[in-house]
Write an enzyme that holds these catalytic residues in place. Structure first.
Site, mmCIF file in Angstrom:
data_model
loop_
_atom_site.group_PDB
_atom_site.id
_atom_site.type_symbol
_atom_site.label_atom_id
_atom_site.label_comp_id
_atom_site.label_asym_id
_atom_site.label_seq_id
_atom_site.Cartn_x
_atom_site.Cartn_y
_atom_site.Cartn_z
ATOM 1 N N SER A 67 49.618 43.773 41.682
ATOM 2 C CA SER A 67 48.160 43.907 41.767
ATOM 3 C C SER A 67 47.627 45.303 41.434
ATOM 4 O O SER A 67 46.422 45.460 41.245
ATOM 5 C CB SER A 67 47.675 43.515 43.162
ATOM 6 O OG SER A 67 47.314 42.162 43.161
ATOM 7 N N LYS A 70 45.511 45.614 38.497
ATOM 8 C CA LYS A 70 44.077 45.254 38.528
ATOM 9 C C LYS A 70 43.182 46.483 38.372
ATOM 10 O O LYS A 70 42.057 46.386 37.899
ATOM 11 C CB LYS A 70 43.760 44.511 39.834
ATOM 12 C CG LYS A 70 44.450 43.133 39.908
ATOM 13 C CD LYS A 70 44.270 42.476 41.266
ATOM 14 C CE LYS A 70 44.664 41.013 41.281
ATOM 15 N NZ LYS A 70 45.975 40.671 41.741
ATOM 16 N N TYR A 191 47.483 38.343 31.997
ATOM 17 C CA TYR A 191 47.452 38.770 33.407
ATOM 18 C C TYR A 191 48.883 38.901 33.956
ATOM 19 O O TYR A 191 49.223 39.905 34.589
ATOM 20 C CB TYR A 191 46.627 37.750 34.215
ATOM 21 C CG TYR A 191 46.727 37.924 35.707
ATOM 22 C CD1 TYR A 191 45.961 38.896 36.369
ATOM 23 C CD2 TYR A 191 47.593 37.145 36.471
ATOM 24 C CE1 TYR A 191 46.073 39.072 37.744
ATOM 25 C CE2 TYR A 191 47.703 37.319 37.839
ATOM 26 C CZ TYR A 191 46.937 38.279 38.473
ATOM 27 O OH TYR A 191 47.053 38.458 39.823
ATOM 28 N N TYR A 243 43.989 44.192 50.074
ATOM 29 C CA TYR A 243 43.852 42.782 50.453
ATOM 30 C C TYR A 243 42.913 42.654 51.658
ATOM 31 O O TYR A 243 41.969 43.432 51.797
ATOM 32 C CB TYR A 243 45.221 42.159 50.755
ATOM 33 C CG TYR A 243 46.242 42.373 49.658
ATOM 34 C CD1 TYR A 243 46.009 41.912 48.371
ATOM 35 C CD2 TYR A 243 47.437 43.027 49.911
ATOM 36 C CE1 TYR A 243 46.944 42.104 47.361
ATOM 37 C CE2 TYR A 243 48.380 43.209 48.907
ATOM 38 C CZ TYR A 243 48.124 42.750 47.637
ATOM 39 O OH TYR A 243 49.049 42.945 46.647
ATOM 40 N N VAL A 261 52.202 43.270 45.396
ATOM 41 C CA VAL A 261 53.273 42.589 46.131
ATOM 42 C C VAL A 261 54.676 43.004 45.659
ATOM 43 O O VAL A 261 55.663 42.629 46.285
ATOM 44 C CB VAL A 261 53.136 41.047 46.086
ATOM 45 C CG1 VAL A 261 51.916 40.572 46.841
ATOM 46 C CG2 VAL A 261 53.132 40.532 44.655
HETATM 47 N N1 GLU Z 1 51.130 38.930 40.135
HETATM 48 C C1 GLU Z 1 50.781 38.697 41.495
HETATM 49 C C2 GLU Z 1 50.028 37.402 41.628
HETATM 50 O O1 GLU Z 1 49.154 37.134 40.877
HETATM 51 C C3 GLU Z 1 49.963 39.826 41.968
HETATM 52 C C4 GLU Z 1 49.627 39.687 43.395
HETATM 53 C C5 GLU Z 1 49.579 40.986 44.127
HETATM 54 O O2 GLU Z 1 50.286 41.934 43.846
HETATM 55 O O3 GLU Z 1 48.756 41.026 45.041
HETATM 56 O O4 GLU Z 1 50.289 36.609 42.491
#
Ligand code: GLU
Length: 315
Positions: A67, A70, A191, A243, A261
């Site tokens: 994430s 992002k 993504y 989160y 994650v």
């Molecule tokens: N690639 C992970 C997903 O889309 C990223 C989630 C994360 O790191 O919060 O589930």
């Protein structure tokens, strides 16, 4: 004024403190390839505005951004299509739900709440209007981390592509509500690739240094990202980057941060300090349990809280 050896000592203390929480969480396994991470790993890298770099623990172990990607995709979308277009497709509000939730999409609370959750990030990636969005993303990551050898981890990418059913649901729901423009499979593929770019804490601390200095690289003096973009990204990191633990982390550490994650956290601290941590053991909210505790420790020790008394800088 602190000397680098003082900071080295504090990083060792932070590491010790972070390690004491590792037995309370577990490594992510919903992407099978991530389950292979070594749960004992914990590392940190901190860079001061003069470029002094302090490292501790497993700072050099590579991990995928997940994430944390992002934040880069938001920068790229803002650079290429601008504020109005991006925020007509995605909001700026914390959700209080987990990162891959579809609750709000199904109850028609559209557009997605913010670019730091999966739904918002998928839309943001879809906005990037370039011939090869992933190459542009990789180029941006390499420039902002000052590391040309950064690359895609093919195994993690394929593992995520094959297991990413929730993300697929999110993308198709967004398409059915006319929020996602373009081919969902193509956007998801971008993504997944972005999430699977592999870095170390030193790479991300270098990037954090730029964010912490409003887009300016204090080492070379070059403006690497527009200041208005950095302000947006850091605000969303502070309010939505951890989160559904963002509020608690903002109170306790008060450092604009984004976790993934894969176990990484990138943190753009006060006093122009860039920090990144790695520890694949996650808590229930999906944040690196060692990482958040190390950052909370450092925030207290080095006076890094966003709303700390600015007259008593300690570094
Ligand atoms: N690639 C992970 C997903 O889309 C990223 C989630 C994360 O790191 O919060 O589930």
């Amino acid at each position: 004024m602190m000397m680098p050896q003082d900071i080295d000592l504090i990083l060792q203390e932070a590491l010790l403190y972070g390690r004491s929480f590792l037995s309370r969480g577990k490594v992510a396994d919903y992407i099978p390839e991530l389950a292979k991470a070594d749960p004992s790993h914990l590392g940190i890298c901190l860079i001061l505005p003069d470029g002094t770099t302090c490292r501790a623990g497993d700072w050099n172990v590579p991990f995928t951004m997940q994430s944390i990607a992002k934040t880069f995709s938001l920068i790229l979308a803002l650079q290429t299509v601008g504020y109005e277009k991006v925020f007509s497709k995605v909001g700026m509000e914390p959700t209080g739900d987990c990162f891959d939730s579809i609750v709000q999409l199904e109850s028609k609370q559209l557009p997605p709440f913010n670019p730091m959750i999966n739904a918002g990030a998928i839309v943001t990636v879809g906005c990037i209007d370039l011939p090869d969005p992933f190459e542009a993303f990789l180029d941006l990551v390499r420039r902002l981390c000052f590391h040309d050898a950064i690359r895609l981890n093919e195994q993690v990418y394929l593992s995520e592509k094959h297991s990413g059913l929730r993300n697929r649901s999110i993308a198709y729901l967004l398409q059915s509500d006319h929020i996602l423009e373009g081919d969902p499979e193509q956007i998801l593929d971008r993504y997944f690739r972005m999430c699977s770019v592999e870095v170390t804490t030193e790479d991300l601390a270098r990037y954090a240094l730029i964010l912490a200095n409003d887009g300016l690289d204090p080492v070379t003096g070059g403006q690497m990202i527009d200041e208005w973009i950095v302000r947006i990204v850091k605000t969303l990191m502070l309010t939505c980057g951890m989160y559904d633990e963002s509020g608690e982390f903002a109170v306790k550490a008060g450092i604009p941060s984004k976790s993934g994650v894969g176990g990484g956290i990138v943190a753009a601290a006060e006093q122009g300090i860039g920090i990144a941590t790695y520890g694949p053991v996650l808590n229930k909210k999906g944040n690196s349990i060692g990482g958040i505790h190390m950052l909370e420790y450092l925030s207290g020790k080095l006076n890094l809280h966003y709303f700390a008394n600015k007259t008593c800088t300690s570094v």
